[in-house]
Write a protein that holds these residues in place. Structure first.
Motif, PDB file in Angstrom:
ATOM      1  N   PRO A  53     -11.844   3.768  -4.249  1.00 28.55           N
ATOM      2  CA  PRO A  53     -13.126   4.266  -3.753  1.00 28.55           C
ATOM      3  C   PRO A  53     -14.237   4.243  -4.794  1.00 28.55           C
ATOM      4  O   PRO A  53     -15.224   4.967  -4.667  1.00 28.55           O
ATOM      5  CB  PRO A  53     -12.794   5.699  -3.339  1.00 28.55           C
ATOM      6  N   GLU A  74      -9.209  -2.011   3.126  1.00 30.33           N
ATOM      7  CA  GLU A  74     -10.542  -1.909   3.715  1.00 30.33           C
ATOM      8  C   GLU A  74     -11.028  -0.461   3.749  1.00 30.33           C
ATOM      9  O   GLU A  74     -12.222  -0.193   3.605  1.00 30.33           O
ATOM     10  CB  GLU A  74     -10.537  -2.497   5.126  1.00 30.33           C
ATOM     11  N   ASP A  75     -10.114   0.490   3.957  1.00 27.30           N
ATOM     12  CA  ASP A  75     -10.524   1.889   3.989  1.00 27.30           C
ATOM     13  C   ASP A  75     -11.022   2.345   2.622  1.00 27.30           C
ATOM     14  O   ASP A  75     -11.975   3.133   2.520  1.00 27.30           O
ATOM     15  CB  ASP A  75      -9.371   2.780   4.442  1.00 27.30           C
ATOM     16  N   LEU A  77     -12.491   0.427   0.423  1.00 28.98           N
ATOM     17  CA  LEU A  77     -13.811  -0.168   0.240  1.00 28.98           C
ATOM     18  C   LEU A  77     -14.864   0.566   1.058  1.00 28.98           C
ATOM     19  O   LEU A  77     -16.010   0.735   0.615  1.00 28.98           O
ATOM     20  CB  LEU A  77     -13.774  -1.647   0.607  1.00 28.98           C
ATOM     21  N   ALA A  78     -14.503   0.984   2.273  1.00 29.74           N
ATOM     22  CA  ALA A  78     -15.445   1.746   3.088  1.00 29.74           C
ATOM     23  C   ALA A  78     -15.823   3.058   2.400  1.00 29.74           C
ATOM     24  O   ALA A  78     -16.994   3.461   2.390  1.00 29.74           O
ATOM     25  CB  ALA A  78     -14.849   2.018   4.467  1.00 29.74           C
ATOM     26  N   GLU A  79     -14.831   3.723   1.804  1.00 30.12           N
ATOM     27  CA  GLU A  79     -15.111   4.948   1.070  1.00 30.12           C
ATOM     28  C   GLU A  79     -15.962   4.652  -0.161  1.00 30.12           C
ATOM     29  O   GLU A  79     -16.877   5.430  -0.499  1.00 30.12           O
ATOM     30  CB  GLU A  79     -13.807   5.633   0.662  1.00 30.12           C
ATOM     31  N   ARG A  81     -18.177   2.286  -0.466  1.00 32.01           N
ATOM     32  CA  ARG A  81     -19.556   2.074   0.002  1.00 32.01           C
ATOM     33  C   ARG A  81     -20.243   3.410   0.275  1.00 32.01           C
ATOM     34  O   ARG A  81     -21.430   3.587  -0.041  1.00 32.01           O
ATOM     35  CB  ARG A  81     -19.551   1.209   1.262  1.00 32.01           C
ATOM     36  N   ARG A  82     -19.522   4.340   0.884  1.00 30.90           N
ATOM     37  CA  ARG A  82     -20.102   5.657   1.139  1.00 30.90           C
ATOM     38  C   ARG A  82     -20.467   6.358  -0.167  1.00 30.90           C
ATOM     39  O   ARG A  82     -21.551   6.945  -0.298  1.00 30.90           O
ATOM     40  CB  ARG A  82     -19.135   6.520   1.957  1.00 30.90           C
ATOM     41  N   TRP A  94     -18.814  -5.306  -2.705  1.00 28.30           N
ATOM     42  CA  TRP A  94     -17.432  -4.929  -2.421  1.00 28.30           C
ATOM     43  C   TRP A  94     -16.728  -6.084  -1.733  1.00 28.30           C
ATOM     44  O   TRP A  94     -17.223  -6.630  -0.742  1.00 28.30           O
ATOM     45  CB  TRP A  94     -17.403  -3.672  -1.545  1.00 28.30           C
TER      46      TRP A  94
END
Length: 284
Positions: A53, A74-75, A77-79, A81-82, A94
């Motif tokens: 993250p 992917e999770d 990377l999503a975190e 980005r947040r 990312w």
């Protein structure tokens, strides 16, 4: 990669949501220490392999013109980005990929960092590819908690997190051999990064230790998150017994620290190891 184990996409499945809360941060001042060691000046590019993250990449972003995080989850990377949005980091990129997919057309970097991720890779192959991705004199960086630290003073009266009892509970549910994705790690993850990196042709090894020592408090929710942030206790491993496991885990923590009393522990020191790509012939 560990002998007899094959990577699969479930290694950290479901862990991203627990990572930021559950994992202890690296020691205060580690970004400045690393920036000073590398002589960073706001130029150049950073690649973080297995970035999760953004635990290392985001604090280091201000020292580079561009930062690139690579992770197969992917999770995670999503975190990341947040977290980048919350921090106002706008020059991060990312990429969903494994270390074995490099160079992946990502270009040249001043530094490539592995924060407790190198041991999950085909290390000889990855180190050789990273060497080619670095500019002359560029740095291969390994960041981790200090291994085998000297004994630390006891924390304040609050109880220390019962990490060994948590691990015993995990073993009761998942078996005595450490789980990792769809496989197991009979002998744990490998060490010996120094030999692997040296074989790849890196030189001028340097080591820096950033002191920890600050006392941090940890709630029951923090320690539940710590448990589920780990590859050997990722939420999916418990299947339809996950809720049962979490109830037992919370009961264990309540027994250790009844009521609303927090746990306490000392922040571990951070170890930074750096190797350099040799400069081109004819250049200093």
């Amino acid at each position: 990669m560990p002998d007899g184990w094959q990577w699969d996409r479930t290694l950290f499945r479901g862990s991203a949501a627990h990572y930021a809360r559950g994992r202890l941060p690296y020691a205060p001042g580690f970004p400045e220490t690393l920036a000073g060691a590398l002589g960073l000046d706001g130029r150049g590019r950073l690649l973080d392999v297995g970035c999760g993250p953004g635990t290392v990449l985001l604090p280091m972003a201000r020292f580079f013109a561009e930062v690139v995080g690579v992770d197969p989850d992917e999770d995670m990377l999503a975190e990341a980005r947040r977290q980048a949005g919350r921090r106002g980091v706008t020059h991060a990129r990312w990429v969903a990929a494994r270390a074995e997919d490099l160079p992946a057309g990502l270009g040249e970097f001043r530094a490539v960092v592995f924060a407790q991720s190198f041991h999950w890779t085909h290390r000889d192959r990855v180190a050789a590819v990273v060497r080619e991705m670095l500019e002359p004199g560029g740095a291969f960086v390994h960041v981790s908690e200090l291994q085998d630290p000297p004994p630390a003073p006891a924390p304040p009266p609050s109880p220390a997190p019962p990490y060994e009892r948590i691990r015993e509970l995990v073993r009761r549910y998942l078996g005595p051999v450490r789980r990792a994705g769809q496989g197991v790690l009979v002998d744990g993850t490998p060490g010996g990064e120094e030999l692997v990196v040296a074989r790849a042709g890196f030189v001028h090894f340097a080591r820096h230790v950033v002191p920890g020592g600050d006392v941090v408090t940890r709630t029951t929710d923090d320690l539940v998150a710590w448990t589920f942030s780990r590859s050997d206790a990722a939420p999916h491993l418990f299947g339809d017994r996950r809720e049962e496991f979490e109830r037992d885990l919370r009961a264990l923590l309540e027994e250790t620290a009844p009521g609303l009393h927090p746990f306490a522990e000392r922040l571990p020191a951070t170890e930074i190891r750096i190797w350099r790509k040799p400069p081109e012939r004819g250049r200093a």
